[in-house]
Design an enzyme around this catalytic site. Structure first.
Site, PDB file in Angstrom:
ATOM      1  N   ASP A   4       5.830  -8.359   7.404  1.00 60.20           N
ATOM      2  CA  ASP A   4       5.186  -9.206   6.170  1.00 60.20           C
ATOM      3  C   ASP A   4       3.458  -9.267   7.554  1.00 60.20           C
ATOM      4  O   ASP A   4       3.547  -9.025   8.634  1.00 60.20           O
ATOM      5  CB  ASP A   4       5.321 -10.495   5.519  1.00 60.20           C
ATOM      6  CG  ASP A   4       4.245 -11.303   4.437  1.00 60.20           C
ATOM      7  OD1 ASP A   4       3.323 -10.370   4.611  1.00 60.20           O
ATOM      8  OD2 ASP A   4       3.774 -11.915   4.437  1.00 60.20           O
ATOM      9  N   ASN A  52       6.281  -5.809  -5.757  1.00 55.58           N
ATOM     10  CA  ASN A  52       4.785  -4.936  -5.370  1.00 55.58           C
ATOM     11  C   ASN A  52       4.298  -4.479  -6.287  1.00 55.58           C
ATOM     12  O   ASN A  52       3.194  -3.691  -5.735  1.00 55.58           O
ATOM     13  CB  ASN A  52       4.945  -4.170  -3.657  1.00 55.58           C
ATOM     14  CG  ASN A  52       5.462  -5.197  -2.492  1.00 55.58           C
ATOM     15  OD1 ASN A  52       6.064  -4.915  -1.419  1.00 55.58           O
ATOM     16  ND2 ASN A  52       4.538  -6.200  -2.570  1.00 55.58           N
TER      17      ASN A  52
HETATM   18  C1  FPP Z   1       3.637  -7.269   3.435  1.00 55.40           C
HETATM   19  O1  FPP Z   1       2.512  -7.019   4.141  1.00 55.40           O
HETATM   20  C2  FPP Z   1       4.125  -5.632   3.779  1.00 55.40           C
HETATM   21  C3  FPP Z   1       4.175  -4.747   2.652  1.00 55.40           C
HETATM   22  C4  FPP Z   1       4.143  -5.156   1.034  1.00 55.40           C
HETATM   23  C5  FPP Z   1       5.043  -3.288   3.421  1.00 55.40           C
HETATM   24  C6  FPP Z   1       5.439  -2.854   5.083  1.00 55.40           C
HETATM   25  C7  FPP Z   1       5.464  -1.084   4.543  1.00 55.40           C
HETATM   26  C8  FPP Z   1       5.260  -1.546   5.331  1.00 55.40           C
HETATM   27  C9  FPP Z   1       4.647  -1.810   7.050  1.00 55.40           C
HETATM   28  C10 FPP Z   1       5.789   0.654   5.726  1.00 55.40           C
HETATM   29  C11 FPP Z   1       6.224   0.964   4.809  1.00 55.40           C
HETATM   30  C12 FPP Z   1       7.741   1.772   5.094  1.00 55.40           C
HETATM   31  C13 FPP Z   1       8.300   2.902   5.016  1.00 55.40           C
HETATM   32  C14 FPP Z   1       9.186   3.637   6.001  1.00 55.40           C
HETATM   33  C15 FPP Z   1       7.265   3.675   4.167  1.00 55.40           C
HETATM   34  P1  FPP Z   1       1.389  -7.408   3.580  1.00 55.40           P
HETATM   35  O2  FPP Z   1       0.452  -6.269   3.685  1.00 55.40           O
HETATM   36  O3  FPP Z   1       1.518  -7.995   2.300  1.00 55.40           O
HETATM   37  O4  FPP Z   1       1.069  -8.644   4.289  1.00 55.40           O
HETATM   38  P2  FPP Z   1      -0.444  -9.980   4.333  1.00 55.40           P
HETATM   39  O5  FPP Z   1       0.598 -11.491   3.673  1.00 55.40           O
HETATM   40  O6  FPP Z   1      -1.357  -9.344   5.086  1.00 55.40           O
HETATM   41  O7  FPP Z   1      -0.851  -9.606   2.867  1.00 55.40           O
END
Ligand code: FPP
Length: 216
Positions: A4, A52
């Site tokens: 996250d 998501n």
């Molecule tokens: C939450 O961060 C994380 C996700 C929604 C997905 C994270 C995915 C990756 C890092 C890459 C995926 C991997 C592959 C192999 C394709 P957020 O952006 O929602 O965090 P925030 O709390 O800052 O909004």
């Protein structure tokens, strides 16, 4: 691993939120290197949750377009390290092209039994448990816990010893709810792109000090 904080990491650099995801993949690559160095046999990452799907389309595209790129780049290393790749979650959400790429990676690495890298894609634990209950109903007999676990997406993968969530929130957000029963939980403030080997080592050291009683 609940990765996250990618969007916040990008925002803090005055970039669009989706710029956080390629940065997050670089961190993932470093984590996998560390996991191989430490000979940790199982790693499961939460890459895309069923929830998501409700995000703006440019953000979803920002994550989904990384999937084929990642597999192309990472597969030779998993073959070399004899580590299987597994996908958990409902893959029907993704295009034929992505489904073929992930099925091919799974097939090419299926024979490797000593290490597994699992990617939760369009995964939600409640949906997984409902799928498992339907599988149990089809079997027709009351099931033991072991038999029920074989109906889960994670069949064959042991329950996690450690769940780490970066980004400062203290919750599991529908990740491995059944399997997490006795996992040691670590919630750390670092945003995912900032996570590094040093932090992983600190967590493992702290894990070593915890007294796991499993209710006994
Ligand atoms: C939450 O961060 C994380 C996700 C929604 C997905 C994270 C995915 C990756 C890092 C890459 C995926 C991997 C592959 C192999 C394709 P957020 O952006 O929602 O965090 P925030 O709390 O800052 O909004």
């Amino acid at each position: 691993m609940i990765m996250d904080g990618n969007g916040r990491w990008a925002k803090a650099r005055l970039l669009p939120r989706s710029a956080g995801y390629p940065a997050g993949v670089k961190t993932l690559e470093r984590l996998i290197e560390a996991v191989f160095e430490l000979d940790i046999p199982y790693l499961t990452i939460f890459a895309f949750s069923t929830e998501n799907q409700g995000r703006p389309s440019e953000e979803i595209d920002g994550i989904v377009k990384l999937i084929p790129k990642y597999f192309k780049k990472a597969l030779p290393n998993f073959l070399k390290k004899k580590c299987s790749i597994r996908i958990i979650g409902d893959r029907n959400y993704f295009s034929n092209n992505i489904r073929e790429i992930i099925a091919s990676a799974e097939n090419q690495t299926a024979a490797f039994k000593d290490r597994a890298f699992t990617i939760a894609l369009n995964y939600g634990a409640r949906a997984e448990i409902v799928r498992a209950v339907n599988c149990a109903i089809e079997k027709g007999n009351p099931l033991s816990e072991t038999e029920f676990a074989s109906c889960l997406d994670t069949a064959g993968i042991p329950d996690p010893d450690i769940i780490i969530r970066t980004g400062g929130e203290h919750r599991l957000s529908n990740f491995l709810l059944y399997q997490a029963a006795y996992a040691e939980l670590f919630f750390i403030p670092d945003l995912w792109p900032d996570f590094n080997k040093k932090r992983l080592h600190e967590i493992l050291e702290e894990y070593g000090k915890r007294n796991r009683r499993f209710g006994k």
